[in-house]
Design a protein around this motif. Structure first.
Motif, PDB file in Angstrom:
ATOM      1  N   ARG A 228       0.835  -1.204   0.000  1.00 25.41           N
ATOM      2  CA  ARG A 228       0.000   0.000   0.000  1.00 25.41           C
ATOM      3  C   ARG A 228       0.873   1.258   0.000  1.00 25.41           C
ATOM      4  NH1 ARG A 228      -5.231   1.703   1.264  1.00 25.41           N
ATOM      5  NH2 ARG A 228      -5.343   3.767   2.233  1.00 25.41           N
ATOM      6  N   TYR A 231       2.220   1.762  -3.407  1.00 26.25           N
ATOM      7  CA  TYR A 231       1.235   2.336  -4.334  1.00 26.25           C
ATOM      8  C   TYR A 231       1.119   3.852  -4.119  1.00 26.25           C
ATOM      9  CZ  TYR A 231      -3.108   3.584  -6.590  1.00 26.25           C
ATOM     10  OH  TYR A 231      -4.046   4.205  -7.368  1.00 26.25           O
ATOM     11  N   SER A 236       1.473   2.701  -8.808  1.00 24.75           N
ATOM     12  CA  SER A 236       1.448   1.488  -9.627  1.00 24.75           C
ATOM     13  C   SER A 236       1.198   0.250  -8.777  1.00 24.75           C
ATOM     14  CB  SER A 236       2.772   1.325 -10.387  1.00 24.75           C
ATOM     15  OG  SER A 236       3.829   1.070  -9.490  1.00 24.75           O
ATOM     16  N   TRP A 237       0.750  -0.804  -9.452  1.00 22.37           N
ATOM     17  CA  TRP A 237       0.512  -2.103  -8.826  1.00 22.37           C
ATOM     18  C   TRP A 237       1.624  -3.061  -9.253  1.00 22.37           C
ATOM     19  CZ3 TRP A 237      -4.586  -3.473  -6.654  1.00 22.37           C
ATOM     20  CH2 TRP A 237      -5.477  -2.386  -6.617  1.00 22.37           C
ATOM     21  N   ASN A 238       1.929  -4.023  -8.383  1.00 20.39           N
ATOM     22  CA  ASN A 238       2.779  -5.160  -8.757  1.00 20.39           C
ATOM     23  C   ASN A 238       4.154  -4.764  -9.289  1.00 20.39           C
ATOM     24  OD1 ASN A 238       0.582  -6.976  -8.236  1.00 20.39           O
ATOM     25  ND2 ASN A 238      -0.297  -6.361 -10.219  1.00 20.39           N
TER      26      ASN A 238
END
Length: 334
Positions: A228, A231, A236-238
């Protein structure tokens, strides 16, 4: 080879003329154990806590080649007057050095300091190193204050200068949000998370980039907080490329995940699925074997859950012993 990087000791005795606030170790009739009496605490300490030969016997029985031994966390009493806290630390450190001298390649001792006075704690680090101890243990909070508070920065900076690693043990702080019965379970998880996060948000991780620091019980819930925070930093994710339009709190410094991957974490999380997550998120090079022995019983054999992951041999060897010596900053025995 397997190194247990989270194991504890207790001194067998304390001076007869010690201050009244010191612990006591009382004999138990017909038993090789002793009773630790420290304030309201009563704890039956098996002889393995304070007898090197017994420790080595139990290490051999569990398949453990070396232990990093630190004081039992209840000894980290930051509520004591500074002079008494320093005297207690010196007594425990002297005992630790004596215990480990019996088998120095198998028993790797850490000292303790009165962190309620950061200057006194920093000044004591040189004595810890001179005594042949390899690092220092601290609690995850100091009377409820975050270890990431700027008042503790000189202590961490001195540990970095002396090349002494730090082991942070989760220590319950007073809270009315959970019952006392949760102190050893949920509160420990919260404390580890707060301690690790505070070193990032308080700036210590940035100002002491070469500090080697590890956290008991994988810093509790901290590894689940990191994505979290990542992010918010990148949008961004991953671990995909940063997306500035989504970022909530961007900056041009290292990311939360980069900071998290500077720390070490022990494997005492009780579940192979949790271990898999730690390997995937933080990397196999950040994990150490831990057991809390002898306060808790080890897995039999030690490291069993790690072996259930089916890791490549090199990654497993990193976790079971290479990483420990990297954290310690010493060469492994031949």
């Amino acid at each position: 080879m397997l190194v247990d990087a989270h194991a504890h000791l207790l001194p067998q005795d304390y001076p007869e003329d010690a201050p009244a606030c010191f612990p006591r170790m009382e004999a138990i009739d017909g038993d090789t154990a002793r009773l630790l009496v420290f304030g309201a605490m009563r704890f039956r300490a098996r002889d393995v806590f304070f007898q090197a030969e017994r420790r080595i016997e139990e290490m051999d029985a569990s398949g453990v080649d070396a232990e990093v031994v630190t004081p039992m966390p209840p000894l980290l009493r930051y509520d004591l007057p500074v002079a008494d806290g320093l005297a207690l630390a010196r007594h425990v450190n002297e005992f630790t050095a004596t215990l480990c001298a019996v088998a120095p390649e198998r028993l790797i001792g850490f000292g303790m300091v009165p962190l309620q006075d950061p200057d006194a704690a920093a000044a004591e680090l040189a004595a810890i190193r001179a005594a042949g101890l390899h690092g220092v243990e601290i609690a995850s909070n100091v009377l409820g204050a975050s270890i990431g508070d700027e008042r503790f920065l000189p202590f961490f900076a001195e540990a970095e200068r002396l090349d002494l690693p730090i082991f942070v043990h989760a220590m319950p702080a007073a809270t009315d949000r959970l019952p006392p019965s949760a102190a050893g379970t949920y509160v420990v998880g919260l404390e580890g998370a707060l301690a690790a996060a505070s070193l990032i948000t308080g700036g210590t991780a940035a100002k002491c980039p070469n500090l080697r620091i590890s956290f008991s019980h994988a810093a509790g819930g901290f590894p689940l907080m990191v994505p979290r925070a990542q992010y918010f930093w990148s949008g961004s994710w991953n671990e995909e490329p940063p997306n500035p339009e989504r970022a909530v709190m961007p900056d041009d410094g290292p990311s939360p995940l980069e900071y998290a991957r500077r720390f070490y974490y022990d494997s005492m999380v009780f579940d192979r699925r949790a271990l898999r997550y730690l390997v995937d998120l933080l990397g196999h090079d950040r994990l150490l074997v831990g057991s809390d022995f002898p306060a808790m019983l080890r897995e039999e054999p030690a490291g069993r859950s790690l072996r259930l992951l089916g890791l490549p041999e090199k990654e497993l060897e990193d976790i079971t012993w290479h990483n420990a010596f990297r954290f310690l900053g010493i060469d492994p025995p031949r």
